[in-house]
Design an enzyme around this catalytic site. Sequence first.
Site, PDB file in Angstrom:
ATOM      1  N   ASP A   1     -16.919 -30.844  13.142  1.00  0.00           N
ATOM      2  CA  ASP A   1     -16.104 -30.060  12.538  1.00  0.00           C
ATOM      3  C   ASP A   1     -14.415 -30.728  12.802  1.00  0.00           C
ATOM      4  O   ASP A   1     -13.735 -31.658  12.077  1.00  0.00           O
ATOM      5  CB  ASP A   1     -15.547 -29.154  12.302  1.00  0.00           C
ATOM      6  CG  ASP A   1     -17.524 -28.193  11.385  1.00  0.00           C
ATOM      7  OD1 ASP A   1     -18.087 -29.106  11.018  1.00  0.00           O
ATOM      8  OD2 ASP A   1     -17.404 -27.322  11.452  1.00  0.00           O
TER       9      ASP A   1
ATOM     10  N   GLU B   1     -23.479 -19.249  20.422  1.00  0.00           N
ATOM     11  CA  GLU B   1     -23.446 -20.861  20.288  1.00  0.00           C
ATOM     12  C   GLU B   1     -22.376 -21.704  21.058  1.00  0.00           C
ATOM     13  O   GLU B   1     -23.342 -22.850  20.735  1.00  0.00           O
ATOM     14  CB  GLU B   1     -22.403 -20.117  18.372  1.00  0.00           C
ATOM     15  CG  GLU B   1     -22.115 -21.214  17.328  1.00  0.00           C
ATOM     16  CD  GLU B   1     -21.106 -20.507  16.718  1.00  0.00           C
ATOM     17  OE1 GLU B   1     -20.645 -22.108  15.479  1.00  0.00           O
ATOM     18  OE2 GLU B   1     -20.644 -19.581  16.397  1.00  0.00           O
TER      19      GLU B   1
END
Length: 661
Positions: free
Chosen positions: A432, A631
């Site tokens: 992103d 993550e």
Amino acid sequence: MDITLFADNGAWHGYALPSEDDTDRLGSFTGPLYIAQEYAWFLSEGFTQLSLVDKQTEKEVPLADAEADIESYPGLLEQEFTLEGLTVRLRLRFVTDRSALVTARIENTGDTPRQLMAKWSGSLLPNQFDAPSLTTGQNGVRVTFDRVRETWSYMTSGEERFEVTHDAPVTTTISEDSYTTTRQPPITLSPGDTEQLAWTESYTLTSEEAGPEADKTKQIRSHPDEYIGSVEQRWDRYLDSVSNNTVDTYEEVGIKAVETLIGNWRSPAGAVESDGMTPSISYKWFAGGFWAWDTWKQAVGTARFDPGLAEQLMWSMFDHQVTEESETRPQDAGMIQDLIAYNTPDNGGGNWNERNSKPPLAAWAAWEIYQQNKNVDFLEALYPKLVEYHNWWYRTRDHDGNGIAEYGATVHPSNDSEEAIVTAAAWESGMDNAPRFDDASVLENRDNGNLVGYSLDQESVDLNSYLYAEKQYLAEIADTIGQSARADMYRRAADDVRGYIQTHMFHEDTGFFYDITTDKTPLIEARGVGRAIEGAIPLWAGVATEEQAEAVVDVLTDESEFNTYLPFPTVARSAPEFHPQSYWRGNVWLDQAKFAIEGLERYGYSQVATELTKKLFHHGEGILGDRPIHENYNPLTGERLNSPNFSWSAASLLTLSQDFL
């Protein structure tokens, strides 16, 4: 929340264990956490807390003072209490996709008969939406929910129900947000006798689910051992599939990875038509939706222990593939959208994301699943859809028609400015906030004058390496299902892509691969963008020449570049954009580390691949041991970052442990 939730069987609720020090919560399982269509919330600190009252003394048996053993096992949560003359063992398992079965085994280990009253109690946590409320159920207690449509926080239809039902007659009293249930009659135990209590805890999402689930749980409570045996057999299959390492330490990581993936498994509900996998039940935003490239990676990991479930994960995304019949976007026929969730936009869903796709790894995932179960029927059913998805990239993301694609965005109301389109394109890459998109501009893609999509003004090395790999996997699939002419076509097209990447995307002076501008200038020259992990993908895909691979390996193993304390940061340590705690500007993502390691192996650097895998396992905080899989991680310290219990990290660790350790 940094808490390891236990869920199983595709359920939309889960539990955790109290600590042995949290004596006020002993006798209950923490939670449940439930997913309000798309968002995770805790219903209670411990909704069904068991207590026992000695009928002779009329005093409560002090479980809080007992010797307590609190354990989590694959497929099971357990609490065991031992005190003078009594042993109590609580066990919780998921027996359907909507219900957990809890058993309490009470044994009289003393020398005198005991008569005990069993009680359960619990309270609802305060909820800002005042949605849950208590009522008596049929032989237990029930939580009902009001209709709430808070798109970014809490969504219920008013039909949801959480219900606790017992295997023997009980009476329940309610006082505002608290309840007490008492079993009738008392339990009588002679010395050496054992009594098992059983109850089910069901979270259903619609009225249509509630009735059939009640029928199922009635049968479960009547024959609990039969259903317990089924759960145990399933988990034995899982563990047998991953227990093939010689080093117990690494095998334990594989088991933890399986538990993480199964905990994030969600069954069909709302707009979700097939079993899928969320990134993390432990994180509010990741509990109720499926992302495309997460799914491809999660399916590859899941295939190692449950190929049938892995196939369902693939369908969870292809169920929503855009078709030519679309009234609003026929130009996107074949597209797999970024994110699906419980609610479509028509039903108030904000997480549903149609404005971009995700990197094309679906054929790779399908082929990896096939390697585990050899299910040709699966390949035959999925192949035409894989072809449509592959073709979509070139129809809507190849600005100059040269057979090399760009990340971009769809013609969509949300893509209403250049800034919005660049954002969507960065999302489409999966990276992103990657530095390579900082100065990107937008190009319009047209077909016969009609706008069909947008591209960034750069051809991305990872995207086209993935597309090269997809052509190779499509060729393998085509051969397997008897379409050899199509297989030859894909291999010829792959050769063209390989030659282009070798010629234009490798930078001789720095020995690395980069995105290039539309005039074929590597971004390190055109915009001063430093090395980043996408430059390792040509090795994973097999695109690089041997000489190029050697140069890339030198960079990947350099401690001032990618061989940091925890190896494979998303941006090289030498790059001006490097930040060790920023998502795609320095964090270590385990999927990208996996791709880099597999690239090293592909080009013959097996010893280096194994050494860096071990470094990854030993330096990532909590990867070894019982801490949750995260993550991403800090490359300089190994610190766990962002969401715990993260699915694609688990899938990556599982395959790495099996293939390299």
